[in-house]
Design an enzyme around this catalytic site. Structure first.
Site, PDB file in Angstrom:
ATOM      1  N   ASP A  52       0.833  -1.195   0.000  1.00 59.85           N
ATOM      2  CA  ASP A  52       0.000   0.000   0.000  1.00 59.85           C
ATOM      3  C   ASP A  52       0.873   1.252   0.000  1.00 59.85           C
ATOM      4  O   ASP A  52       2.045   1.203   0.402  1.00 59.85           O
ATOM      5  CB  ASP A  52      -0.904   0.015   1.230  1.00 59.85           C
ATOM      6  CG  ASP A  52      -1.901  -1.137   1.230  1.00 59.85           C
ATOM      7  OD1 ASP A  52      -2.328  -1.536   0.134  1.00 59.85           O
ATOM      8  OD2 ASP A  52      -2.236  -1.633   2.326  1.00 59.85           O
ATOM      9  N   TYR A  80       7.393  -8.648   8.355  1.00 63.23           N
ATOM     10  CA  TYR A  80       7.071  -7.226   8.415  1.00 63.23           C
ATOM     11  C   TYR A  80       7.424  -6.630   9.770  1.00 63.23           C
ATOM     12  O   TYR A  80       7.355  -7.311  10.794  1.00 63.23           O
ATOM     13  CB  TYR A  80       5.570  -6.992   8.181  1.00 63.23           C
ATOM     14  CG  TYR A  80       5.042  -7.456   6.853  1.00 63.23           C
ATOM     15  CD1 TYR A  80       4.986  -6.591   5.764  1.00 63.23           C
ATOM     16  CD2 TYR A  80       4.561  -8.754   6.686  1.00 63.23           C
ATOM     17  CE1 TYR A  80       4.471  -7.018   4.541  1.00 63.23           C
ATOM     18  CE2 TYR A  80       4.052  -9.190   5.473  1.00 63.23           C
ATOM     19  CZ  TYR A  80       4.015  -8.324   4.404  1.00 63.23           C
ATOM     20  OH  TYR A  80       3.513  -8.753   3.201  1.00 63.23           O
ATOM     21  N   TYR A 183      -3.106 -10.543   5.610  1.00 63.18           N
ATOM     22  CA  TYR A 183      -3.298  -9.099   5.699  1.00 63.18           C
ATOM     23  C   TYR A 183      -2.923  -8.646   7.104  1.00 63.18           C
ATOM     24  O   TYR A 183      -3.663  -8.881   8.067  1.00 63.18           O
ATOM     25  CB  TYR A 183      -4.739  -8.715   5.363  1.00 63.18           C
ATOM     26  CG  TYR A 183      -5.036  -8.774   3.884  1.00 63.18           C
ATOM     27  CD1 TYR A 183      -4.788  -7.678   3.062  1.00 63.18           C
ATOM     28  CD2 TYR A 183      -5.522  -9.939   3.307  1.00 63.18           C
ATOM     29  CE1 TYR A 183      -5.036  -7.734   1.696  1.00 63.18           C
ATOM     30  CE2 TYR A 183      -5.774 -10.005   1.941  1.00 63.18           C
ATOM     31  CZ  TYR A 183      -5.528  -8.903   1.146  1.00 63.18           C
ATOM     32  OH  TYR A 183      -5.767  -8.964  -0.207  1.00 63.18           O
ATOM     33  N   LEU A 204       4.092   0.462   8.135  1.00 58.72           N
ATOM     34  CA  LEU A 204       4.345  -0.950   7.856  1.00 58.72           C
ATOM     35  C   LEU A 204       5.549  -1.050   6.940  1.00 58.72           C
ATOM     36  O   LEU A 204       5.631  -0.340   5.936  1.00 58.72           O
ATOM     37  CB  LEU A 204       3.123  -1.583   7.179  1.00 58.72           C
ATOM     38  CG  LEU A 204       3.259  -3.047   6.753  1.00 58.72           C
ATOM     39  CD1 LEU A 204       3.220  -3.959   7.980  1.00 58.72           C
ATOM     40  CD2 LEU A 204       2.144  -3.428   5.780  1.00 58.72           C
TER      41      LEU A 204
END
Length: 255
Positions: A52, A80, A183, A204
């Protein structure tokens, strides 16, 4: 400064390999894909695993023959680093959205650790509406922006590790190692529900895709500095850019 105008006329180059771009925040994955394609003057490119605009970190970009093996990376585990704001929920599950809930944060370190442990292992996850998954040709986030909710099928995910690195008041820093299709924004939202105070992602960063680690990433500024180096001719620029690519064969090494 314009390069390649006289050196190339109609056809772009056949370029083969993998670039691990360190994607900056603020722009879409597609924006940087198009930018890289122009800088490398490449015929065929594609990225793996959408990040994103708010997200940074590893965006694998495949050139030429490497695109044939993209599915192997797409199916790989990811790691992440995520900064989370407790006490506030948003409609997008991240800082780009509208705050829809505010609550007091009343949880200690032990409660947070207990919460994180509950997400380990295999589970079912429903993709969020604010995602790039498509329904009838349109990404879900376009429906979400219109206030339209589309039924989504749950998918199996696996969280290998999830732990808290730091905590300062209502801000916690997490690191997560998870399977394909996970997700992280949904996990963060669920963490907020578990703790009873709501939560959303502030930032993120993707650190790993498959066997490729953070130290292998290339910054966009490094690429641009080569492209705009006035001391290099066109052939030298292309040679230096190509040296940033990882061999296609490495994609298959761990499969």
């Amino acid at each position: 400064m314009q390069r390649y105008v006289n050196f190339f006329d109609k056809n772009r180059r056949d370029v083969h390999g993998l670039l691990l771009l360190d994607k900056p925040t603020g722009f879409s994955s597609s924006f940087f894909l198009n930018k890289i394609k122009k800088l490398f003057y490449a015929k065929k490119v594609g990225y793996i695993g959408t990040l994103d605009p708010i997200a940074t970190g590893m965006l694998p970009i495949c050139f030429g023959k490497a695109t044939k093996f993209a599915s192997y990376l797409l199916n790989s585990d990811k790691r992440y680093r995520v900064l989370v704001k407790l006490g506030e929920s948003t409609d997008t599950f991240d800082a780009s959205g509208v705050i829809i809930r505010i609550a007091d944060v009343q949880c200690n370190k032990e409660k947070i650790e207990e919460c994180l442990k509950s997400f380990l292992g295999t589970s079912l996850q429903i993709p969020p509406m604010f995602s790039s998954l498509k329904y009838q040709g349109l990404p879900l986030y376009k429906y979400a922006r219109r206030g339209v909710n589309i039924p989504r099928k749950s998918r199996t995910i696996h969280v290998y590790s999830l732990y808290c690195l730091n905590q300062l008041n209502s801000i916690i820093e997490l690191e997560i190692h998870c399977s394909k299709g996970t997700y992280v924004r949904s996990i963060v939202n669920d963490i907020g529900e578990y703790l009873g105070c709501g939560a959303h992602i502030i930032s993120l960063r993707r650190l790993m895709v498959g066997q490729y680690i953070a130290s292998m990433m290339v910054n966009i500024k490094t690429i641009e500095s080569i492209f705009f180096d006035k001391d290099l001719n066109d052939l030298e620029v292309l040679d230096k850019l190509d040296n940033l690519l990882i061999s296609t064969e490495t994609i298959m090494c761990s499969f």
